[in-house]
Motif scaffolding. Structure first.
Motif, short mmCIF file in Angstrom:
data_model
loop_
_atom_site.label_atom_id
_atom_site.label_comp_id
_atom_site.label_asym_id
_atom_site.label_seq_id
_atom_site.Cartn_x
_atom_site.Cartn_y
_atom_site.Cartn_z
N ALA A 4 0.89 -1.17 0.00
CA ALA A 4 0.00 0.00 0.00
C ALA A 4 0.92 1.22 0.00
O ALA A 4 2.06 1.14 0.47
CB ALA A 4 -0.87 -0.01 1.24
N ILE A 5 0.48 2.32 -0.55
CA ILE A 5 1.35 3.50 -0.64
C ILE A 5 0.64 4.67 0.03
O ILE A 5 -0.51 5.00 -0.33
CB ILE A 5 1.68 3.83 -2.11
N GLU A 6 1.32 5.30 0.98
CA GLU A 6 0.71 6.44 1.69
C GLU A 6 0.84 7.67 0.81
O GLU A 6 1.96 8.13 0.51
CB GLU A 6 1.41 6.65 3.04
N VAL A 14 -4.58 1.80 -2.28
CA VAL A 14 -4.68 0.35 -2.07
C VAL A 14 -5.26 -0.34 -3.31
O VAL A 14 -5.98 -1.32 -3.20
CB VAL A 14 -5.55 0.03 -0.83
N GLY A 15 -4.95 0.19 -4.49
CA GLY A 15 -5.59 -0.32 -5.71
C GLY A 15 -4.90 -1.53 -6.31
O GLY A 15 -4.12 -2.23 -5.67
N GLY A 16 -5.19 -1.76 -7.58
CA GLY A 16 -4.60 -2.88 -8.32
C GLY A 16 -3.93 -2.37 -9.59
O GLY A 16 -4.36 -1.37 -10.16
N MET A 41 -7.38 6.26 7.08
CA MET A 41 -7.30 5.74 8.45
C MET A 41 -7.66 6.85 9.44
O MET A 41 -6.82 7.39 10.14
CB MET A 41 -5.91 5.17 8.72
N ASP A 42 -8.95 7.17 9.49
CA ASP A 42 -9.45 8.17 10.44
C ASP A 42 -10.23 7.42 11.52
O ASP A 42 -10.19 6.18 11.57
CB ASP A 42 -10.31 9.19 9.66
N GLU A 43 -10.95 8.16 12.37
CA GLU A 43 -11.73 7.47 13.42
C GLU A 43 -12.68 6.45 12.79
O GLU A 43 -12.86 5.34 13.30
CB GLU A 43 -12.55 8.49 14.22
N ILE A 66 -2.41 -2.46 6.05
CA ILE A 66 -2.64 -1.27 6.88
C ILE A 66 -3.64 -1.55 8.00
O ILE A 66 -3.48 -1.09 9.12
CB ILE A 66 -3.19 -0.10 6.00
N VAL A 67 -4.69 -2.31 7.70
CA VAL A 67 -5.75 -2.56 8.68
C VAL A 67 -6.46 -3.86 8.32
O VAL A 67 -6.52 -4.24 7.14
CB VAL A 67 -6.75 -1.36 8.69
#
Ligand code: FEO
Length: 394
Positions: A4-6, A14-16, A41-43, A66-67
């Motif tokens: 994944a790339i921030e 988070v694509g393909g 990645m928020d609340e 990431i999650v």
């Protein structure tokens, strides 16, 4: 493990990456395709779009870096076409309690029709707080399906634009300034000419709705993210969506025994002699989607076919049918229809009728030459081009 790339703090691509896809609805994608999705990645853990079904594993792997996908609480579906929603059923399975939103009513109806999933509708002006951020929705119907919308995140200055501003360009780089800008712009233009061109009025509406936003990134669902050349791509969309043309000519032809080809060469040379850049394209050897790339901003378009079995050549018919389907606004373009024939000038006449029906400003009646064009015939073609340029500039 796929990365994944921030792209901005706590916002991940988070694509393909579809390296080897070479066709999208018959449009050649020589640089492959990406299906971009974004994880915030928020609340409220939020996913913007998904990926084509065949890329579900790759997409879920990137999210999982990431999650845990089960922790996704909100899914924004900006567009239901399957290159962006194909992995939605998997996300729905992994995170069954996630709230899913799409534009109302088209997006809601399309998701129900495609996947039998009931989702919540949002409209222009609606917003959802996800913690430190509030996502705002702007419907952009017909850019490129009735359901399209974009999502604006003002805290990061990111416009998640889905198909708009996309390019079919597979790369591990995620930003415009990491790539060859000429190639990115070429692919953005080819994408526009073959996917978005019919919807100039709708693009204009969308641009008006987005005017005034302090955009730091445009994150489309295909290709690279615009962060350093935002003004340039907005300027291009302004020009393309208003059908602006440049002083250039495209001459498209097919030929059997070189008579129509000789006419095409003469027309091309005449434009060049008059100082108008021109491109000669044999439709047998150039894909129709690449011709559209050349043609979409050309002021002059000449199309030529001989007669084959009482018709124009099937290659020319295919090209003209494709162009008609894209319904470009040709009222500001000059058209020339030409071709050779043996005993019936039906092919060139069909080309003329097609171009006239597409509202080209025809420079002359159909130019049909029997058997072999003579020196005088070719000289007359030059005069037609000179007059077409004079008329266009008048
Ligand atoms: Fe990229 Fe209209 O789908």
């Amino acid at each position: 493990m796929l990365n994944a790339i921030e792209i901005s703090p706590k916002i991940w691509w988070v694509g393909g990456i579809d390296w080897n896809e070479r066709s999208f609805h018959g449009y050649t994608t020589e640089q492959g395709i990406t299906y971009n999705a974004y994880l915030i990645m928020d609340e409220t853990v939020t996913l913007i779009d998904t990926a084509k079904a065949t890329f579900t594993d790759e997409f879920v792997q990137r999210i999982s870096q990431i999650v845990d996908p089960a922790k996704i609480e909100l899914v924004v579906t900006n567009h239901v076409e399957m290159d962006h929603s194909g992995s939605l059923p998997k996300i729905h399975e992994l995170a069954p309690n996630a709230r899913i939103v799409a534009s109302a009513p088209a997006g809601v109806n399309e998701i129900r029709a495609h996947y039998g999933i009931e989702v919540e509708g949002v409209k222009t002006g609606d917003s959802i707080s996800i913690g430190a951020r509030t996502l705002h929705f702007v419907q952009t119907p017909m850019v490129h399906w009735p359901d399209n919308m974009v999502t604006w995140c003002p805290e990061d200055g990111i416009l998640f634009s889905n198909d708009a501003f996309g390019q079919h360009y597979a790369t591990t780089k995620r930003f415009d300034d990491e790539c060859d800008l000429c190639e990115v712009m070429k692919q953005a233009k080819k994408y526009y000419a073959n996917i978005v061109w019919p919807y100039g009025a709708q693009v204009q509406k969308a641009m008006a709705a987005l005017g005034g936003l302090d955009i730091k990134m445009i994150a489309p669902s295909h290709g690279v993210i615009w962060r350093s050349h935002i003004a340039e791509i907005l300027e291009k969309y302004q020009a393309w969506s208003t059908y602006q043309t440049e002083e250039k000519a495209v001459v498209v032809f097919d030929s059997m025994w070189h008579s129509t080809e000789a006419m095409a060469r003469e027309i091309t040379d005449a434009f060049i002699r008059e100082g108008v850049p021109a491109k000669l394209i044999d439709v047998k050897h150039t894909h129709i989607s690449d011709i559209m790339l050349e043609l979409c901003d050309a002021r002059y378009v000449a199309c030529g076919s001989p007669t084959l079995n009482s018709n124009m050549m099937p290659t020319m018919a295919s090209f003209l049918t494709y162009m008609r389907g894209l319904s470009p606004n040709n009222s500001q373009r000059t058209g020339i229809a030409f071709g050779s024939y043996g005993w019936a000038p039906l092919g060139p006449k069909q080309v003329f009728t097609e171009m006239e029906n597409m509202k080209f400003q025809m420079a002359s009646p159909v130019i049909a030459q029997q058997w072999i064009p003579s020196e005088e015939n070719l000289a007359a073609l030059q005069e037609t081009v000179v007059k077409a340029i004079e008329d266009a500039r008048a």
